[in-house]
Scaffold this motif. Sequence first.
Motif, PDB file in Angstrom:
ATOM      1  N   GLN A 129     -33.358 -71.113 -62.482  1.00 27.69           N
ATOM      2  CA  GLN A 129     -33.195 -69.578 -62.241  1.00 27.69           C
ATOM      3  C   GLN A 129     -31.727 -69.076 -62.735  1.00 27.69           C
ATOM      4  O   GLN A 129     -31.939 -68.098 -63.451  1.00 27.69           O
ATOM      5  CB  GLN A 129     -33.029 -69.152 -60.529  1.00 27.69           C
ATOM      6  CG  GLN A 129     -34.450 -69.547 -59.776  1.00 27.69           C
ATOM      7  CD  GLN A 129     -33.863 -69.230 -58.373  1.00 27.69           C
ATOM      8  OE1 GLN A 129     -32.899 -68.412 -57.945  1.00 27.69           O
ATOM      9  NE2 GLN A 129     -35.039 -69.638 -57.393  1.00 27.69           N
ATOM     10  N   ALA A 130     -30.776 -70.011 -62.714  1.00 25.43           N
ATOM     11  CA  ALA A 130     -29.504 -69.471 -63.522  1.00 25.43           C
ATOM     12  C   ALA A 130     -29.794 -69.413 -64.875  1.00 25.43           C
ATOM     13  O   ALA A 130     -29.511 -68.581 -65.718  1.00 25.43           O
ATOM     14  CB  ALA A 130     -28.396 -70.387 -63.216  1.00 25.43           C
ATOM     15  N   ALA A 131     -30.530 -70.565 -65.496  1.00 25.04           N
ATOM     16  CA  ALA A 131     -31.030 -70.549 -66.997  1.00 25.04           C
ATOM     17  C   ALA A 131     -32.024 -69.332 -67.365  1.00 25.04           C
ATOM     18  O   ALA A 131     -31.585 -68.845 -68.467  1.00 25.04           O
ATOM     19  CB  ALA A 131     -31.542 -71.890 -67.201  1.00 25.04           C
ATOM     20  N   GLU A 132     -32.762 -69.035 -66.564  1.00 23.27           N
ATOM     21  CA  GLU A 132     -33.748 -67.813 -66.833  1.00 23.27           C
ATOM     22  C   GLU A 132     -32.833 -66.630 -66.718  1.00 23.27           C
ATOM     23  O   GLU A 132     -33.133 -65.808 -67.566  1.00 23.27           O
ATOM     24  CB  GLU A 132     -34.829 -67.865 -65.681  1.00 23.27           C
ATOM     25  CG  GLU A 132     -35.831 -68.959 -65.972  1.00 23.27           C
ATOM     26  CD  GLU A 132     -36.962 -68.800 -64.757  1.00 23.27           C
ATOM     27  OE1 GLU A 132     -36.829 -67.911 -63.965  1.00 23.27           O
ATOM     28  OE2 GLU A 132     -37.608 -69.789 -64.766  1.00 23.27           O
ATOM     29  N   ALA A 133     -31.904 -66.367 -65.602  1.00 23.34           N
ATOM     30  CA  ALA A 133     -31.192 -65.421 -65.593  1.00 23.34           C
ATOM     31  C   ALA A 133     -30.132 -65.167 -66.733  1.00 23.34           C
ATOM     32  O   ALA A 133     -29.903 -63.977 -67.418  1.00 23.34           O
ATOM     33  CB  ALA A 133     -30.290 -65.323 -64.304  1.00 23.34           C
ATOM     34  N   SER A 134     -29.825 -66.451 -67.276  1.00 22.26           N
ATOM     35  CA  SER A 134     -28.711 -66.416 -68.175  1.00 22.26           C
ATOM     36  C   SER A 134     -29.676 -65.815 -69.631  1.00 22.26           C
ATOM     37  O   SER A 134     -29.257 -65.280 -70.464  1.00 22.26           O
ATOM     38  CB  SER A 134     -28.185 -67.591 -68.634  1.00 22.26           C
ATOM     39  OG  SER A 134     -27.269 -67.847 -69.649  1.00 22.26           O
ATOM     40  N   GLN A 135     -30.690 -66.555 -69.840  1.00 25.75           N
ATOM     41  CA  GLN A 135     -31.690 -66.393 -70.937  1.00 25.75           C
ATOM     42  C   GLN A 135     -31.928 -64.635 -70.904  1.00 25.75           C
ATOM     43  O   GLN A 135     -31.900 -64.160 -71.879  1.00 25.75           O
ATOM     44  CB  GLN A 135     -32.647 -67.058 -71.070  1.00 25.75           C
ATOM     45  CG  GLN A 135     -33.715 -66.853 -72.154  1.00 25.75           C
ATOM     46  CD  GLN A 135     -34.801 -67.880 -72.152  1.00 25.75           C
ATOM     47  OE1 GLN A 135     -34.963 -68.482 -71.134  1.00 25.75           O
ATOM     48  NE2 GLN A 135     -35.759 -67.888 -73.364  1.00 25.75           N
ATOM     49  N   ALA A 136     -32.304 -64.231 -69.866  1.00 27.46           N
ATOM     50  CA  ALA A 136     -32.642 -62.970 -69.515  1.00 27.46           C
ATOM     51  C   ALA A 136     -31.498 -61.907 -69.971  1.00 27.46           C
ATOM     52  O   ALA A 136     -31.592 -60.782 -70.560  1.00 27.46           O
ATOM     53  CB  ALA A 136     -33.176 -62.646 -68.126  1.00 27.46           C
ATOM     54  N   ALA A 137     -30.212 -62.622 -69.667  1.00 25.54           N
ATOM     55  CA  ALA A 137     -28.967 -61.422 -69.777  1.00 25.54           C
ATOM     56  C   ALA A 137     -28.641 -61.569 -71.242  1.00 25.54           C
ATOM     57  O   ALA A 137     -28.523 -60.713 -71.919  1.00 25.54           O
ATOM     58  CB  ALA A 137     -27.771 -62.486 -69.058  1.00 25.54           C
ATOM     59  N   GLU A 138     -29.044 -62.760 -72.023  1.00 26.94           N
ATOM     60  CA  GLU A 138     -28.827 -62.848 -73.395  1.00 26.94           C
ATOM     61  C   GLU A 138     -29.876 -61.840 -74.188  1.00 26.94           C
ATOM     62  O   GLU A 138     -29.629 -61.195 -75.052  1.00 26.94           O
ATOM     63  CB  GLU A 138     -28.957 -64.196 -73.935  1.00 26.94           C
ATOM     64  CG  GLU A 138     -27.995 -65.185 -73.406  1.00 26.94           C
ATOM     65  CD  GLU A 138     -28.057 -66.554 -73.832  1.00 26.94           C
ATOM     66  OE1 GLU A 138     -29.226 -66.790 -74.909  1.00 26.94           O
ATOM     67  OE2 GLU A 138     -27.297 -67.577 -73.557  1.00 26.94           O
ATOM     68  N   LEU A 139     -31.034 -61.976 -73.686  1.00 29.41           N
ATOM     69  CA  LEU A 139     -32.223 -61.082 -74.044  1.00 29.41           C
ATOM     70  C   LEU A 139     -31.890 -59.647 -73.978  1.00 29.41           C
ATOM     71  O   LEU A 139     -32.106 -58.735 -74.976  1.00 29.41           O
ATOM     72  CB  LEU A 139     -33.490 -61.282 -73.706  1.00 29.41           C
ATOM     73  CG  LEU A 139     -34.233 -62.814 -74.189  1.00 29.41           C
ATOM     74  CD1 LEU A 139     -35.505 -62.993 -73.268  1.00 29.41           C
ATOM     75  CD2 LEU A 139     -34.417 -62.770 -75.704  1.00 29.41           C
TER      76      LEU A 139
END
Length: 529
Positions: A428-438
């Motif tokens: 979830q943290a990785a997805e959130a980080s990726q989403a934040a980067e996107l």
Amino acid sequence: MLSTEPAAIWVAQGENPCYLLLNQANRHGLVAGASGTGKTVTVKALAQGFSQAGVPVFVADVKGDVTGVGQAAEPDDALRERLEKLGATDWQPAACPMRLWDVMGDRGIPVRITISDMGPLLLGRMLGLTDVQQGVLDIVFRVADEQGLLLIDLKDLRSMLSYVSDHAKEIETVYGRVSSQSVGAILRSLLAVEDQGGNMFFGEPAIDLADMMACDESGQGYVNVLRAEKLVSSPQVYAMFLLWMITELYESLPEVGDPDKPKLVFFFDEAHLLFDDMPKALRDKLVQVVKLIRSKGVGLYFISQSPSDIPDEVLAQLSNRIQHGLRAYTPAEQKTVKATAEAFRENPAFDAAEALLELGTGEALVSCLDEDGKPSMVERAMVLAPECTMGAAHEETVQAAVDGHPELMAKLGGAVDRESAYEKLAAQAAEASQAAELAEERAKLEAERAAFEKQKADEEAKAAKAAAKEAARAQAAAEKAAAKEAERQAKAEQKQREQVAKTVNSVIGQIGRETSRQLIRGLFGSLRR
């Protein structure tokens, strides 16, 4: 030593034999006495008697000498003379089938449980949490359950604590306040548990208590020895693990009423570790389990140096008692001796209080339930030696026990780290980080697009402004030219009008003069001709 008539364990011999009836063995018991009075040997004798009766046994080995149940005794002349004196003519050296379990994973079948299995109440007690910190831990477990996040090992719990701390404002509206100070305190407590071997203790595959409730091919119950020499140095971990086992047995086993013999007998050594500073809520739960677990066919036997180590509510449930000698050097100890003696059904042949101070090693005051479930008259008796060795087993016996259960090692030996809270929260943290980067990249592109659109709009506005200015200039020039042309035309027309007027005036003048002449001539007639 097992007796067939009655179906009982022959525990000791005084004026009369002292039997622990198998059909009363699930009414729990107590083995108490000062250090060095023979408690461990008594526990071995009881464990061997139950094993021979086909009853599996669990016992924690805190001193390293309980492994002797797996090795036959090597009697010397003194022991044989003592046995002969007690009338134990059927006594024969014998070993018990033994399984070694080891929380620390050194030598024995690994013992693991999951964080979720232990639950917040026992875990909080293990960590020594305050009431406020316990409340935060309760919230962590509730959130994990509702979100389907498994708490298997310590890294799962650590991840959940961080998650709850990061989402404290959202959680607070539903469950209450989660302070960062409490989360920090719990995390520090986890470090201490890790230092004590918690990484090996919490995990999977988790122990299945049914594996302990087994008999060998001959029908003898396995004596399950928990190697606790290192574990007992972490008293909270030791006590809460055994309490979890008792609770798990209570919750998982079916009701059997009053069986002919127990389904399992559980020896709890160093019982005072369980009750020291125990919160009331946890103590109440334990008292309830002790009262009700006998109907599941489980007998609990507490081992301690003094009955005063055990709360009265629990002590009242321990019906089969083997009390070794006590020491009374202080008023408090003298009071304990008196209370212990008064708890027995009186025997007019001796004073129980005096006897407690006089008992030698291997002697005890014994009172067990009779066929009617009533406490028998207390007997001063010599405990029968176990048919296994009284000390620790030889190294080859221990190694044979370690190597003797490949099926359990195959089942429980290798640790498994499946997807749980740590992995899911990390994902979830990785997805959130990726989403934040996107989102950041998208915002950057949108900003560039907006800047481009603004620049384009500014240029268009500037061009429109220039075009409008040029149009206005051209219009002004055109209007000026038109005005100048109009002025020129007006002047030309004026000049023309003036010219016409002049011409007209000239003609009119000429005509006037001609007319004047004609009029003069006509008036005077003949003045001129």
